[in-house]
Design an enzyme around this catalytic site. Structure first.
Site, PDB file in Angstrom:
ATOM      1  N   GLU A   1       0.819  -1.212   0.000  1.00  0.00           N
ATOM      2  CA  GLU A   1       0.000   0.000   0.000  1.00  0.00           C
ATOM      3  C   GLU A   1       0.854   1.264   0.000  1.00  0.00           C
ATOM      4  O   GLU A   1       0.554   2.230  -0.691  1.00  0.00           O
ATOM      5  CB  GLU A   1      -0.942   0.001   1.216  1.00  0.00           C
ATOM      6  CG  GLU A   1      -2.164  -0.877   1.053  1.00  0.00           C
ATOM      7  CD  GLU A   1      -1.871  -2.354   1.281  1.00  0.00           C
ATOM      8  OE1 GLU A   1      -0.745  -2.694   1.700  1.00  0.00           O
ATOM      9  OE2 GLU A   1      -2.762  -3.173   1.032  1.00  0.00           O
TER      10      GLU A   1
ATOM     11  N   HIS B   1     -10.405  -6.309   8.736  1.00  0.00           N
ATOM     12  CA  HIS B   1     -10.946  -5.843   7.459  1.00  0.00           C
ATOM     13  C   HIS B   1     -12.251  -5.073   7.629  1.00  0.00           C
ATOM     14  O   HIS B   1     -12.919  -4.794   6.643  1.00  0.00           O
ATOM     15  CB  HIS B   1     -11.253  -7.040   6.550  1.00  0.00           C
ATOM     16  CG  HIS B   1     -10.080  -7.876   6.205  1.00  0.00           C
ATOM     17  ND1 HIS B   1      -9.454  -8.712   7.107  1.00  0.00           N
ATOM     18  CD2 HIS B   1      -9.409  -8.016   5.040  1.00  0.00           C
ATOM     19  CE1 HIS B   1      -8.452  -9.336   6.513  1.00  0.00           C
ATOM     20  NE2 HIS B   1      -8.390  -8.937   5.256  1.00  0.00           N
TER      21      HIS B   1
END
Lengths: 428, 83, 330
Positions: free
Chosen positions: C61, C130
């Site tokens: 990321e 998540h």
């Protein structure tokens, strides 16, 4: 519990002059409360029927806390008031005979009562029997929302008297908007007080000298701290006024005689109608002229202490009427029975030293008033007259006034106006 | 009416007008205005009360004679016998 | 012309139309190409626009978000997709220290016109790594514009102005919205400044955004059956907050409940509550209420996950409490 002065936080209930079930009219005396200024007779602000007394003699009640519940005039508030007072007790009332708790009504009511009012009264009357200690507790703050507080402040409504419908019973804005709360009503019509046989215990009367000293200390300190005083002094020739009054009194029995102080009061009152900037209140950095000429008459207590209760509408009273009112006021000061409105209504104070005083008095303004007029002793003094220097009766009139509101020039004209009026005593 | 009765009435009316004063130890010759701090309103109220109770006429000019206890009793005795 | 499509399709259509309209627009992220996107938003784009403009990236990321920021500074209009807000924390340095500050640090010489999309929220049993709602982390940072489209129209129409914005824009898509259907008018324009009143009412203001908006609207419908008319504010833009809209609503209703899937402590709901206190305190008839997620990592089991999130009964209870009504509706 009304506020009877800026420095008052609470008062002690001395006695009830009404009982549940009594009909009261605006201006009636319903209770006596002990304050720093002594025992004050509390006048009710609204007409209706007393449904519940929420405090007992001896209780200390905070300013703004409810003393009693009143069933308002049915035409306007009957329904909501009834709904408010009804809930829990109604079941109990059904179980117990109403006769037991319903107080006797006067046999011949002097006030015409519409049928609706009677219905509303009967509906709410059962609430009388409960004298809950919980609601009478004056110490706690009223639970009210910010919006409710804002609106109540704008309208001068006391939140303590309103039933809340918000979270945890909080008073919310709609409760204030819809609720009819007692408000001070100037110009209340006096009516004969309703005396009851069952007033409890011996009433404490008179003034607590220490408490009064504290109240005077607070008011005078505030005055000297906040009010920029200016002072004016003017000697008035009293030959005409004194001569006229002596002649008048000589023909009259004692109860019709008039003291010279009344001439001074009346002349001051008439002058005030032309100089309104000396009659009113200075609050929140603004001057509000008084709607009428109510004059606080300074009355000294023997052994120290001072009160200045209001004489109402002095400009409209004849000298005889004024004399009668002043006598009554002084008598009640002496016995310690003043009324709540007499503590709140004055727009100016007049202090007069009387026959055994000294030449001149320089007053301290009683806040939030904006002026105080002082009269020294009326006595023979040397005065330059048309004949040279003569011994003539004179009085020294002084003015202490709030420089935020008025200036010396107007003050001088005001004192001169009093002088002018005293030269034509028959017109007073 | 005896002097004692007049004295009693005078004191009774005075105490009713000025319940906050103490006459103990006040000599008959003392000026009440000084001794117990009576003001002109008190004196006037006293005149009115005495006038109404005893029916005696008290001209304004005579008010000064009522400012001592002794003087008042003497004056009232004289006036009430005169009528 | 309007059509009925899903939030997922609308999000994909927005990217498609933006890429078709401007050759500088490209998308990159994990599995956006061959797989078609973790939530299938970018399905079909690789075939249409080719691997130059639809780029699968490594699981990094920080790396690909940084590359997106660099491309934006170099004149491109990149869309960076991060799989979930939880993973965006790996790119926090790039977003907060670079994207949000470079215009300031360069004295206005560089803009960073990047759009970073990411999924947020719970409800799909994806467990504690998540499922979190960390929108407020980004809404805290000056230099960013933070969007939370809750409707099909918004998720489509917000992308184009977000790409036109010369500064970095973070766009949150709640995972529970992807399958929701709605009406889309592709020609309608929306702004990136204002909150929207999704339902009008006079009794209480319910303030929400993103995935919680629909629960809030459902609660408002149930409250109406009980005679309580709730006004529902959809924040839409989380930074800068459109305070005027929710403040004037609260001024009208005098009561507010904020529904926010973030954890209560330090939440957006806390910020909104503070602004209400500062601006309209004297208009209030009740303390401001908050319905937030329980302060636990979002659990995996369905019943525990549901229990941890703001739900319709809790919103109704909070609204009733603010109105001084206790317990269940009659």
């Amino acid at each position: 519990m009304p506020s009877l002065g800026a420095d008052m936080d609470d008062g002690v209930l001395v006695e009830w002059d009404v009982k549940p079930g009594d009909r009261v009219s605006r201006g009636d005396i319903v209770a006596v409360v002990e304050t720093q200024k002594g025992a004050i007779e509390i006048e009710i602000f609204e007409s209706g029927t007393i449904t519940r007394l929420l405090a007992a003699p001896g209780d200390t009640i905070a300013v703004g806390a409810p003393l009693a519940e009143l069933d308002g005039p049915a035409a306007t508030a009957g329904e909501t008031e009834a709904a408010k007072a009804a809930p829990a007790p109604s079941a109990k009332a059904a179980a117990e005979p109403a006769a037991e708790t319903l107080p006797e009504r006067p046999a011949a009511p002097t006030i015409e009562t519409p049928a609706v009012a009677a219905t509303a009264r009967e509906k709410t009357a059962p609430a009388v029997e409960a004298a809950p200690a919980a609601k009478a507790a004056p110490a706690g703050r009223v639970r009210a929302s910010p919006a409710a507080r804002q609106l109540a402040a704008e309208r001068g409504i006391d939140l303590a008297g309103i039933q809340g419908t918000g979270p945890d019973g909080a008073v919310v804005r709609d409760d204030v908007a819809g609720g009819k709360a007692p408000q001070p009503a100037p110009g209340a019509r006096p009516a004969a007080p309703t005396k009851t046989a069952e007033t409890t215990g011996p009433a404490r009367r008179g003034f607590d000298v220490d408490e009064m000293r504290k109240a005077i200390a607070a008011a005078m300190s505030r005055s000297k701290r906040e009010i920029p005083h200016y002072y004016l002094s003017h000697t008035i020739d009293m030959r005409v006024a004194s001569g006229w009054l002596d002649e008048l009194n000589a023909q009259r029995p004692p109860e019709e005689r008039v003291l010279i102080g009344m001439l001074l009061l009346k002349a001051s009152a008439l002058a005030l109608t032309r100089f309104p900037e000396f009659n009113g209140r200075y609050e929140n950095e603004a001057f509000a002229p008084a709607p009428a000429v109510h004059i606080g008459m300074a009355v000294a207590m023997r052994g120290g202490g001072l009160v200045a209760p209001a004489l109402h509408d002095v400009d409209r009273l004849s000298l005889e009427e004024l004399m009668a009112k002043a006598r009554d006021l002084v008598a009640r000061v002496r016995s310690g029975r003043l009324r709540s409105s007499e503590f709140t209504d004055a727009g100016i104070t007049v202090t007069s030293l009387g026959e055994r005083g000294v030449d001149t008095v320089f007053g301290v303004i009683y806040p939030p008033q904006v002026a105080i007029v002082g009269f020294g002793t009326v006595a023979m003094r040397a005065l330059a007259t048309e004949n040279g220097v003569d011994a003539v009766p004179t009085v020294c009139a002084t003015l202490a006034a709030d420089h935020r509101v008025s200036d010396g020039r107007r003050g001088a004209l005001f004192l001169r106006e009093i002088d002018k009026l005293l030269q034509v005593p028959e017109a007073l | 009416m005896t002097r004692d009765q007049l004295r009693h009435i005078f004191i009774e009316e005075l105490m009713s007008i000025a319940p906050d004063i103490d006459l103990d130890g006040v000599p008959d010759t003392a000026d009440l205005r000084d001794a117990v701090d009576l003001d002109s309103m008190d004196i006037m109220n006293l005149l009115i009360a005495l006038h109404q109770r005893l029916g005696v006429d008290i001209p304004e000019a005579d008010a000064i004679k009522l400012t001592t206890l002794g003087g008042a009793v003497a004056y009232l005795a004289e006036r009430s016998s005169a009528t | 012309m309007s059509e009925e499509i899903t939030y997922r399709e609308a999000a994909g259509a927005a990217i498609h139309d933006a890429m078709a309209a401007d050759p500088r627009v490209f998308i990159m992220g994990e599995d956006v190409g061959h797989y078609g996107g973790t939530y299938a938003v970018t399905k079909g784009l690789l075939e249409t626009f080719g691997p130059e403009r639809v780029r699968d990236t490594p699981l990094s990321e920080s790396g690909f978000t940084g590359a997106g920021i660099g491309a934006a500074m170099g004149g491109m209009r990149p869309i960076v997709e991060i799989m979930t807000v939880n993973f965006s924390l790996l790119a926090l340095d790039q977003i907060v220290n670079n994207a949000a500050t470079l215009r300031h640090m360069s004295g206005g010489q560089f803009n960073v016109p990047v759009v970073i999309r990411m999924a947020t929220g719970a409800g799909r049993q994806l467990a504690a790594q998540h499922s979190h709602s960390l929108e407020n982390w980004y809404a805290h940072v000056p230099g960013l514009r933070v969007l939370a489209p809750a409707t099909v129209q918004d998720v489509y129409s917000m992308l184009a102005p977000a790409l036109e914005d010369p500064d970095p824009v973070i766009l949150f898509e709640h995972v529970m919205l992807y399958n929701r259907k709605g009406t889309l008018d592709r020609s309608a324009a929306v702004d990136l400044r204002s909150a929207a009143i999704r339902r009008e009412g006079r009794d209480i203001t319910l303030i929400s955004y993103g995935g919680s908006l629909w629960k809030t609207l459902e609660a408002a419908a149930l409250l109406a059956e009980d005679g309580i008319e709730a006004e529902v504010v959809d924040l839409r833009v989380l930074r800068p907050l459109d305070a005027d809209t929710f403040l004037s609503s609260v001024r009208k209703t005098r009561r507010a409940v904020i529904v926010d899937e973030g954890w209560r402590t330090g939440s957006l709901a806390a910020e909104i509550s503070a602004q209400i206190m500062e601006e309209v305190f004297w208009e209030l008839d009740a303390p401001v209420g908050r319905v937030c997620s329980a302060e636990v990592p979002i659990p995996y089991p369905r019943h525990l996950e549901e229990a941890a999130l703001p739900q319709v009964p809790a919103i109704i209870a909070a609204a009733r409490a603010a109105l001084g009504k206790q317990g269940e509706p009659a």
